[in-house]
Design an enzyme around this catalytic site. Structure first.
Site, mmCIF file in Angstrom:
data_model
loop_
_atom_site.group_PDB
_atom_site.id
_atom_site.type_symbol
_atom_site.label_atom_id
_atom_site.label_comp_id
_atom_site.label_asym_id
_atom_site.label_seq_id
_atom_site.Cartn_x
_atom_site.Cartn_y
_atom_site.Cartn_z
ATOM 1 N N SER A 7 29.668 27.644 89.328
ATOM 2 C CA SER A 7 30.089 28.522 88.246
ATOM 3 C C SER A 7 31.533 29.013 88.417
ATOM 4 O O SER A 7 32.459 28.207 88.448
ATOM 5 C CB SER A 7 29.104 29.691 88.142
ATOM 6 O OG SER A 7 29.356 30.493 87.022
ATOM 7 N N ASP A 20 43.324 20.800 89.863
ATOM 8 C CA ASP A 20 44.011 20.173 88.732
ATOM 9 C C ASP A 20 45.511 20.426 88.753
ATOM 10 O O ASP A 20 46.295 19.589 88.278
ATOM 11 C CB ASP A 20 43.423 20.679 87.411
ATOM 12 C CG ASP A 20 42.126 19.975 87.042
ATOM 13 O OD1 ASP A 20 41.663 19.131 87.833
ATOM 14 O OD2 ASP A 20 41.570 20.274 85.968
ATOM 15 N N LYS A 63 27.788 23.695 87.805
ATOM 16 C CA LYS A 63 27.262 24.673 86.843
ATOM 17 C C LYS A 63 28.418 25.090 85.933
ATOM 18 O O LYS A 63 29.233 25.928 86.299
ATOM 19 C CB LYS A 63 26.674 25.875 87.584
ATOM 20 C CG LYS A 63 25.774 26.772 86.730
ATOM 21 C CD LYS A 63 26.536 27.803 85.960
ATOM 22 C CE LYS A 63 25.626 28.786 85.265
ATOM 23 N NZ LYS A 63 26.354 29.723 84.381
#
Length: 533
Positions: free
Chosen positions: A301, A312, A326
């Site tokens: 999460s 990224d 999740k």
């Protein structure tokens, strides 16, 4: 009273159905346009069918029916389970616990309790808490709370008895090794913070170690405080292993500490939820020390949001196992009778556009949580690129840059843990001894441990001991430090000798090289744009 409870429970079902979007989300009906009338008709028919089934069950079931049990534990969870693994209903007790966890504080005595040897015992009082000041020690057995015996009580039952309004007094009867009679402590309850940054320290000169256990309302503030404590850093290990996530706002706030101002952190969108993008509003102020993020299967999460953003943007090296996956957004709706509904309303995407959520179609709830098979190949995953052009994969959690398989326990290790061997030995060993913080587990301590296992009839072989000696020493030292100096000291001792943490330290130069390469790529792109007519 029974009729009232039945009506109340049925009313709750209707409330949840309405929250779910007139059953459109539940039964797959698309609401809008020409289908709207059909959707409402289907909803009315479904509610009528449910009411009829409930009435038949209530009137004819072999035993008296508990409406709350039938609705709270049966009908509502069953309805939500067909949607996804994370939409969830909270009865009054669970909803109160959820809010307590999100707030990051509660009122009680301040100690961790757990099951040991068929008793509920004190694992460790929190330093500075009412329990700590009262003189409660690790290993004390909780025999009674306010005169109520704890025999046959669960850990959660005992924990609930210890909680209460601030300023009230609770009498805790303890059994302590070496004491002939029970000891009664009168402890005044107070506000107890639940720290999500449960450990931070300089693990090497200039190198910080920071463990975040969850994302509650105070997490961003705690991370900020920890980074300020470190001062100027030459590197950081950000440990998000076993972090189940929590509040999106806090995950965004933590990621903001490590990224450049204006960089995207995460976005989410859903059927009835327009796309929303979250960016770093403050940024790291140019502090670009090498960063390694430790993750495992329990990282989920909000912790995956932080990890995905750092990966990224090539800000740090992600090390460990593929994360849980999740990536569903739950909106929590308060309902009647102090209950709540966490309903999935959108999905999370990393800055490169990766979906964090892994596939749950055709998977049982048990297998989804406990029997997950993480494949090493990424053949069926979506392919995206980081800022510097590195390939990353989506649709199944965050894949680490450097994979480290978490060590799997063997039968010997399981036996020691099942018998609470380290906890019991630590409590036994420190009795009557002066332990300093320079304490190390030498051959004499290991020999004492062997004798303890024999006396306690814990089975082992000498080959077991030799093959697992580093693991044994690490756990002995950690438990002794918890018994003598508190929970934080034990966690620090364990982290300092954790093989995965030591590997992360070795990878800091690679993390630096990753970020340097990313900066060169960005600079080259900027230069190319500048000369293009």
């Amino acid at each position: 009273m029974s009729l009232y409870r039945s009506f109340r429970s049925l009313f709750l079902i209707v409330s949840i159905v309405l929250v779910c979007g007139f059953l459109g989300a539940v039964f797959g009906q698309k609401i809008g346009g020409d289908t709207e009338s059909a959707g409402i008709t289907d909803m009315n028919d479904s509610l009528r069918d449910f009411t009829q089934v409930y009435e038949v069950v209530e009137q004819n079931y072999a035993e008296p029916l508990d409406p709350d049990k039938a609705i709270y534990n049966g009908a509502i969870p069953g309805m939500l389970r067909v949607l996804d693994p994370h939409s969830n209903f909270f009865d009054p007790k669970a909803y109160s616990a959820l809010r307590e966890e999100q707030r990051g504080k509660y009122y009680g005595v301040g100690m961790q309790v757990g099951p040991r040897n068929n008793k509920v015992i004190v694992i460790a009082p929190f330093v500075g808490s009412p329990a700590y000041r009262a003189g409660i020690r690790p290993g004390d057995v909780i025999a009674a709370v306010d005169g109520k015996p704890t025999d046959n009580m669960s850990t959660s039952d005992v924990a609930e008895l210890l909680k209460g309004p601030k300023g009230t007094i609770v009498k805790i009867t303890m059994l302590r090794e070496g004491s002939e009679k029970p000891i009664v402590f009168s402890v005044t309850r107070d506000e107890i913070p639940r720290y999500s940054v449960d450990l931070h320290f300089m693990i090497r000169p200039g190198i910080g170690y920071l463990h975040v256990s969850g994302f509650q309302e105070t997490t961003e503030e705690e991370v900020t405080s920890a980074l300020n404590d470190f001062g100027e850093l030459k590197g950081l290990i950000l440990d998000l292993r076993q972090n189940p996530g929590g509040l999106l706002s806090e995950g965004v706030g933590v990621a903001d500490k490590f990224l450049a101002k204006g960089e995207v952190i995460v976005s989410h969108r859903g059927r009835s939820s327009p796309q929303k993008e979250y960016k770093a509003t403050k940024g790291n102020g140019g502090k670009d020390y090498p960063l390694v993020v430790l993750v495992n299967r329990g990282t989920a999460s909000a912790a995956e949001i932080v990890t995905g953003a750092i990966q990224d943007h090539d800000r740090g090296l992600v090390v460990g196992e593929t994360t849980f996956g999740k990536g569903l957004v739950q909106t929590v709706y308060p309902l009647s009778d102090n209950t709540g509904l966490a309903l999935t309303t959108a999905k999370y995407y990393t800055p490169s556009g990766r979906l964090i959520q892994r596939d749950y179609n055709g998977v049982s709830l048990y297998d989804y949580y406990y029997n997950r098979d993480v494949e090493d190949n990424n053949a069926n995953k979506e392919v995206k690129l980081t800022d510097s052009g590195r390939t990353v994969y989506g649709g199944g959690g965050i894949t680490p840059d450097v994979k480290i398989e978490a060590p799997k326990s063997n039968h010997f290790q399981d036996e020691l843990l099942v018998h609470y061997a380290f906890f019991n030995f630590g409590k036994h060993y420190v009795s009557g001894k002066q332990i300093s913080k320079s304490f190390e587990v030498d051959d004499n301590v290991v020999q004492d441990f062997r004798k303890f296992l024999t006396d306690e009839k814990v089975p082992y072989t000498e080959a077991d001991m030799v093959q697992n000696i580093d693991w044994v020493k690490r756990n002995i030292k950690s438990e002794i430090f918890i018994s003598e100096f508190g929970q934080e000291a034990g966690l620090r001792s364990h982290a300092e000798e954790d093989p995965e943490v030591l590997k992360a330290l070795d990878l800091l130069p690679q993390a630096r090289a990753l970020e340097d390469t990313a900066k060169k790529v960005e600079a080259a792109r900027a230069s190319a744009h500048a000369v293009t007519p």
